[in-house]
Motif scaffolding. Structure first.
Motif, mmCIF file in Angstrom:
data_model
loop_
_atom_site.group_PDB
_atom_site.id
_atom_site.type_symbol
_atom_site.label_atom_id
_atom_site.label_comp_id
_atom_site.label_asym_id
_atom_site.label_seq_id
_atom_site.Cartn_x
_atom_site.Cartn_y
_atom_site.Cartn_z
ATOM 1 N N LEU A 99 0.746 -0.609 0.056
ATOM 2 C CA LEU A 99 0.153 -0.319 0.524
ATOM 3 C C LEU A 99 0.937 1.109 0.182
ATOM 4 O O LEU A 99 -0.077 2.101 0.180
ATOM 5 C CB LEU A 99 -0.638 -0.461 1.431
ATOM 6 N N LEU A 100 1.904 1.157 0.281
ATOM 7 C CA LEU A 100 3.105 2.156 -0.274
ATOM 8 C C LEU A 100 2.765 3.356 -0.658
ATOM 9 O O LEU A 100 2.307 4.409 -0.647
ATOM 10 C CB LEU A 100 4.585 2.339 -0.415
ATOM 11 N N VAL A 101 1.938 2.982 -2.450
ATOM 12 C CA VAL A 101 1.935 4.272 -3.523
ATOM 13 C C VAL A 101 0.018 4.862 -2.497
ATOM 14 O O VAL A 101 0.300 5.757 -3.207
ATOM 15 C CB VAL A 101 1.680 3.895 -4.514
ATOM 16 N N MET A 102 -0.254 4.740 -1.748
ATOM 17 C CA MET A 102 -1.149 5.026 -1.147
ATOM 18 C C MET A 102 -1.123 5.907 -0.118
ATOM 19 O O MET A 102 -1.971 7.455 0.162
ATOM 20 C CB MET A 102 -1.843 4.348 -0.628
ATOM 21 N N PHE A 103 -0.021 6.214 0.470
ATOM 22 C CA PHE A 103 0.616 7.033 1.722
ATOM 23 C C PHE A 103 1.721 8.410 0.998
ATOM 24 O O PHE A 103 2.374 7.877 -0.401
ATOM 25 C CB PHE A 103 1.303 6.322 2.371
ATOM 26 N N ASP A 104 1.002 9.519 1.310
ATOM 27 C CA ASP A 104 2.439 10.590 0.649
ATOM 28 C C ASP A 104 3.538 10.772 2.164
ATOM 29 O O ASP A 104 3.499 10.062 2.577
ATOM 30 C CB ASP A 104 1.011 11.804 1.082
ATOM 31 N N SER A 105 3.925 11.596 1.154
ATOM 32 C CA SER A 105 5.668 12.093 1.918
ATOM 33 C C SER A 105 5.365 12.279 3.496
ATOM 34 O O SER A 105 6.580 11.062 4.423
ATOM 35 C CB SER A 105 5.729 12.886 1.296
ATOM 36 N N ASP A 106 4.419 12.589 4.200
ATOM 37 C CA ASP A 106 4.380 13.010 5.354
ATOM 38 C C ASP A 106 4.027 11.170 5.849
ATOM 39 O O ASP A 106 5.038 10.844 7.016
ATOM 40 C CB ASP A 106 3.369 13.663 5.829
#
Length: 194
Positions: A99-106
């Protein structure tokens, strides 16, 4: 069938069904009808059920979208990554990586990286059963986080990889600690340019 009074097999089937149907309904229906069951199954008393539900969180996240994933799914994953059952922790780690692609930089720097760091260090020190599954996701994890890491965090991953890659060398073919140190020094020379 997701109730605690049901058999483990019924609850496991419920987890899989929830994962499948979450891609078929609109997000407001998932939030209203499915998420309460998902939360309940993530807190189930049986580790098999928690692990199974954790593996379905990826599909549920796809059904509810990015914002609700950050609000609802990420906190569940953080809790499941700290679970007492190793299969639950592995499932949480795999799901986080997927799911990394769903999370933003912060989210990646403030929540995911510290969680991954804790997970890796704990696994390395105390739970060797997790190391093999961890090795399968390490490259994907590093690639997914690479744009969000500081130089210090990059070095942490590099050091972890070096320790990870020499794990067990001293036991293999009766090799000594001296030979393991030789491999570590050789790896330091190879990675100095990275």
């Amino acid at each position: 069938k997701a109730q605690l009074s049901q058999t483990i097999q019924s609850r496991l089937a419920s987890c899989k069904i929830l994962g499948k149907v979450s891609r078929k309904f609109e997000s407001h229906i998932i939030k209203r009808d499915i998420l309460p069951l998902v939360r309940s199954l993530c807190q189930d008393v049986e580790y098999e059920v928690r692990s199974c539900m954790c593996r379905q969180l990826e599909y549920i996240a796809q059904g509810i979208g990015v914002e609700q994933t950050k609000v609802v799914i990420l906190p569940e994953l953080v809790e499941l990554a700290r679970d007492e059952g190793s299969s639950v922790r592995i499932a949480a780690f795999d799901t986080i990586v997927n799911l990394l692609v769903m999370f933003d930089s912060d989210d990646r720097t403030q929540i995911i990286f510290p969680l991954v760091m804790m997970f890796c260090e704990k696994s390395f020190k105390a739970d060797e059963t997790i190391l093999a599954p961890l090795s399968h996701q390490l490259g994907k994890l590093c690639h997914g986080l690479s744009g969000n890491l500081t130089d210090e965090q990059h070095m942490w991953f590099l050091d972890f990889y070096k320790k990870f890659s020499t794990l067990g060398l001293q036991h293999e073919n009766g090799q000594s600690e001296h030979l393991t140190q030789f491999y570590a020094a050789e790896m330091d020379a190879k990675y100095a340019s990275v």
